[in-house]
Design a protein around this motif. Structure first.
Motif, PDB file in Angstrom:
ATOM      1  N   VAL A  12      -4.541  15.014  -5.071  1.00 18.95           N
ATOM      2  CA  VAL A  12      -4.818  14.224  -3.869  1.00 18.95           C
ATOM      3  C   VAL A  12      -5.733  13.070  -4.255  1.00 18.95           C
ATOM      4  CG1 VAL A  12      -5.846  14.213  -1.562  1.00 18.95           C
ATOM      5  CG2 VAL A  12      -4.583  16.229  -2.363  1.00 18.95           C
ATOM      6  N   ARG A  13      -5.356  11.866  -3.889  1.00 19.56           N
ATOM      7  CA  ARG A  13      -6.201  10.709  -4.179  1.00 19.56           C
ATOM      8  C   ARG A  13      -7.332  10.621  -3.152  1.00 19.56           C
ATOM      9  NH1 ARG A  13      -0.940   8.105  -5.276  1.00 19.56           N
ATOM     10  NH2 ARG A  13      -0.860   7.599  -7.508  1.00 19.56           N
ATOM     11  N   LYS A  14      -8.415   9.997  -3.550  1.00 20.50           N
ATOM     12  CA  LYS A  14      -9.495   9.747  -2.610  1.00 20.50           C
ATOM     13  C   LYS A  14      -8.991   8.865  -1.473  1.00 20.50           C
ATOM     14  CE  LYS A  14     -13.340  10.006  -5.928  1.00 20.50           C
ATOM     15  NZ  LYS A  14     -14.471   9.253  -6.521  1.00 20.50           N
ATOM     16  N   SER A  15      -9.473   9.126  -0.284  1.00 18.28           N
ATOM     17  CA  SER A  15      -9.094   8.311   0.868  1.00 18.28           C
ATOM     18  C   SER A  15      -9.842   6.984   0.823  1.00 18.28           C
ATOM     19  CB  SER A  15      -9.409   9.050   2.165  1.00 18.28           C
ATOM     20  OG  SER A  15     -10.809   9.299   2.258  1.00 18.28           O
ATOM     21  N   LEU A  16      -9.403   6.043   1.645  1.00 15.32           N
ATOM     22  CA  LEU A  16     -10.013   4.720   1.654  1.00 15.32           C
ATOM     23  C   LEU A  16     -11.501   4.804   1.982  1.00 15.32           C
ATOM     24  CD1 LEU A  16      -9.647   1.668   1.385  1.00 15.32           C
ATOM     25  CD2 LEU A  16      -9.059   1.602   3.823  1.00 15.32           C
ATOM     26  N   ASP A  17     -11.864   5.669   2.950  1.00 15.38           N
ATOM     27  CA  ASP A  17     -13.278   5.748   3.319  1.00 15.38           C
ATOM     28  C   ASP A  17     -14.139   6.382   2.230  1.00 15.38           C
ATOM     29  OD1 ASP A  17     -12.290   8.309   3.628  1.00 15.38           O
ATOM     30  OD2 ASP A  17     -13.420   8.720   5.467  1.00 15.38           O
ATOM     31  N   GLN A  18     -13.507   7.018   1.246  1.00 13.23           N
ATOM     32  CA  GLN A  18     -14.245   7.600   0.113  1.00 13.23           C
ATOM     33  C   GLN A  18     -14.475   6.586  -1.000  1.00 13.23           C
ATOM     34  OE1 GLN A  18     -11.543  11.094  -0.337  1.00 13.23           O
ATOM     35  NE2 GLN A  18     -13.438  12.279  -0.420  1.00 13.23           N
ATOM     36  N   ARG A  28       0.836  -1.209   0.000  1.00 12.61           N
ATOM     37  CA  ARG A  28       0.000   0.000   0.000  1.00 12.61           C
ATOM     38  C   ARG A  28       0.866   1.253   0.000  1.00 12.61           C
ATOM     39  NH1 ARG A  28      -4.754   1.402   4.448  1.00 12.61           N
ATOM     40  NH2 ARG A  28      -5.266   3.501   3.652  1.00 12.61           N
ATOM     41  N   GLU A  29       1.946   1.241   0.780  1.00 12.86           N
ATOM     42  CA  GLU A  29       2.830   2.405   0.837  1.00 12.86           C
ATOM     43  C   GLU A  29       3.543   2.616  -0.496  1.00 12.86           C
ATOM     44  OE1 GLU A  29       6.523   4.150   3.568  1.00 12.86           O
ATOM     45  OE2 GLU A  29       5.907   2.053   3.758  1.00 12.86           O
ATOM     46  N   GLY A  47       1.163   3.738  -3.173  1.00 17.03           N
ATOM     47  CA  GLY A  47       0.730   5.098  -2.910  1.00 17.03           C
ATOM     48  C   GLY A  47       1.684   6.135  -3.459  1.00 17.03           C
TER      49      GLY A  47
END
Length: 236
Positions: free
Chosen positions: A225-231, A42-43, A46
């Protein structure tokens, strides 16, 4: 002493063949190791960015070929693997591709795209100039095979072609990034010229052009900025 190196089987169409299952027993990774691997992946993913400014420094060709081999392991509709990856190294051919792509892009940016699409592109800083086509030391053009032709000349449809090739391209980008290379997905529209320039058969349709290399020393990318996981994640 005999050579015991396993020779990989050559793929042939399995259309109409009976179901022939084989055992599959992959090693199960311990939960703590699986968590650690997922966090590292994931890192690293990213940090992936689309690059439009490439160094002309050569890249190890085998790295690119291994990444393509990884992409070719993608799942596909009915296991028909409807893709062809054309690795373009010849500078003259890459120049022809750039010239044709920029011709189409100028028409698009001059009005064919429409204002809504142009407005969506504006934050990315793109334009009709596609220097990455010739600056990057390697260029991969991905084709989707709309059908395959049997030995008797009959055409057989491929299934879920767009989805299959899209997954393969995503795996290609991941493999390149994890191997230390940068890449860009470029989809000039229309792309018919690619089949003509690269002399591909009628059953193939261009899907994407992917310049590959190292970022230039003065490379810049959009401050996005990428969408966050909760998005993007819905749990039910």
């Amino acid at each position: 002493m005999s050579d015991t190196t396993a020779v990989p089987k050559q793929w042939t169409p399995i259309h109409g063949a009976p179901y022939q299952p084989v055992p599959h027993r992959p090693e199960r990774i311990a939960a703590d190791e699986s968590l650690a691997r997922a966090a590292r992946l994931r890192e690293r993913m990213g940090a992936r960015r689309t690059v439009r400014q490439f160094s002309s420094d050569p890249v190890p060709e085998q790295v690119v070929k291994d990444a393509i081999a990884c992409a070719a392991t993608a799942p596909s509709g009915a296991h028909q693997q409807p893709w062809t990856f054309v690795l373009v190294k010849d500078p003259q051919v890459r120049g022809l591709i750039r010239e044709a792509a920029e011709h189409e892009e100028r028409i698009s940016y001059d009005g064919r795209l429409g204002e809504e699409w142009l407005a969506a592109l504006r934050p990315l800083g793109t334009d009709a100039v596609k220097a990455h086509m010739t600056d990057a030391p390697a260029l991969v053009v991905v084709f989707q095979q709309r059908y395959w032709v049997g030995e008797d000349g009959t055409r057989h449809k491929h299934y879920y072609v767009d989805e299959s090739v899209g997954i393969a391209v995503g795996m290609l980008l991941s493999a390149l990034h994890l191997s230390g290379l940068a890449a860009l997905i470029h989809t000039p529209s229309p792309m018919r010229f690619l089949r003509e320039v690269l002399d591909r058969p009628e059953n193939e349709k261009a899907f994407a052009v992917i310049p590959i290399g190292y970022p230039a020393d003065d490379c810049q990318v959009p401050g996005l900025v990428r969408k966050s996981l909760d998005q993007v994640l819905v749990e039910i």
